[in-house]
Design a protein around this motif. Structure first.
Motif, PDB file in Angstrom:
ATOM      1  N   ASN A  78      -0.255   4.179   0.598  1.00  0.00           N
ATOM      2  CA  ASN A  78      -0.790   5.124   1.569  1.00  0.00           C
ATOM      3  C   ASN A  78      -0.262   4.874   2.975  1.00  0.00           C
ATOM      4  OD1 ASN A  78      -2.602   7.288   2.326  1.00  0.00           O
ATOM      5  ND2 ASN A  78      -3.847   5.700   3.296  1.00  0.00           N
ATOM      6  N   CYS A  79      -0.235   3.606   3.394  1.00  0.00           N
ATOM      7  CA  CYS A  79       0.129   3.325   4.790  1.00  0.00           C
ATOM      8  C   CYS A  79       1.341   2.399   4.921  1.00  0.00           C
ATOM      9  CB  CYS A  79      -1.064   2.713   5.533  1.00  0.00           C
ATOM     10  SG  CYS A  79      -1.443   1.008   5.081  1.00  0.00           S
ATOM     11  N   CYS A 125      -6.354  -1.833   0.171  1.00  0.00           N
ATOM     12  CA  CYS A 125      -5.504  -2.164   1.313  1.00  0.00           C
ATOM     13  C   CYS A 125      -6.354  -2.642   2.489  1.00  0.00           C
ATOM     14  CB  CYS A 125      -4.707  -0.925   1.721  1.00  0.00           C
ATOM     15  SG  CYS A 125      -3.758  -1.158   3.240  1.00  0.00           S
ATOM     16  N   ASN A 149      -5.548  -2.647   5.481  1.00  0.00           N
ATOM     17  CA  ASN A 149      -5.259  -1.833   6.658  1.00  0.00           C
ATOM     18  C   ASN A 149      -5.968  -0.485   6.624  1.00  0.00           C
ATOM     19  OD1 ASN A 149      -3.779  -1.444   9.138  1.00  0.00           O
ATOM     20  ND2 ASN A 149      -2.503   0.005   8.019  1.00  0.00           N
ATOM     21  N   CYS A 150      -5.904   0.193   5.474  1.00  0.00           N
ATOM     22  CA  CYS A 150      -6.459   1.553   5.408  1.00  0.00           C
ATOM     23  C   CYS A 150      -7.502   1.716   4.308  1.00  0.00           C
ATOM     24  CB  CYS A 150      -5.334   2.577   5.222  1.00  0.00           C
ATOM     25  SG  CYS A 150      -4.630   2.577   3.562  1.00  0.00           S
ATOM     26  N   CYS A 179       0.839  -1.202   0.000  1.00  0.00           N
ATOM     27  CA  CYS A 179       0.000   0.000   0.000  1.00  0.00           C
ATOM     28  C   CYS A 179       0.873   1.251   0.000  1.00  0.00           C
ATOM     29  CB  CYS A 179      -0.898  -0.007   1.228  1.00  0.00           C
ATOM     30  SG  CYS A 179      -1.871   1.496   1.399  1.00  0.00           S
TER      31      CYS A 179
HETATM   32 ZN   LIG Z   1      -2.927   1.009   3.408  1.00  0.00          ZN
END
Ligand SMILES: [Zn+2]
Length: 137
Positions: A103-104, A121, A123-124, A101
């Motif tokens: 982003n994170c 993702c 996670n996010c 990812c």
């Molecule tokens: Zn993420």
């Protein structure tokens, strides 16, 4: 056990690879994509386009990954920190396919992963993910 198709992959895993288990103020962490971006562009000296193609991402995305790697290494040099390589839930010691990812920084294993199959993702929930593949050592 050769393969007929050459898959996009992290060909040369970092020697100091380990899972980052806790925060450590004396180090900075590169994820596998950032490590691979540095290796492709600066170690085996591929062009930016070839590097991006090898990782299955667009050139702007590759640039962003490389820029993050540069920033982390610069921080380590200026502030005297150790550099660690981690990979979220991706285990570099096994054959895997997965995603990461942008982003994170999460990276995760997914046997169905492909360059053309896009996921969010876990996670996010970002859609800004890249594709990771690696063959066994
Ligand atoms: Zn993420």
């Amino acid at each position: 056990m050769g393969r007929h198709t050459r898959l996009r992959q992290v060909k040369d895993p970092p020697h100091n690879f380990y899972f980052q288990s806790e925060n450590d103020n004396s180090s900075v962490g590169l994820n596998i994509a950032e490590f691979e971006a540095l290796r492709l562009k600066h170690y085996i000296s591929l062009t930016q386009k070839s590097s991006a193609d090898t990782m299955g991402v667009s050139q702007p995305t590759f640039s962003r990954i490389l820029e993050k790697a540069h920033e982390k290494i610069t921080l380590a040099l200026i502030e005297g920190k150790d550099i660690r390589v981690y990979g979220g839930t991706v285990n570099l010691k096994q054959d895997y396919k997965g995603y990461g990812c942008l982003n994170c920084d999460e990276e995760w294993k997914d046997e169905l992963a492909s360059k053309d199959r896009h996921v969010n993702c876990p996670n996010c929930n970002s859609k800004k993910v890249y594709f990771l593949v690696r063959e066994p050592l």
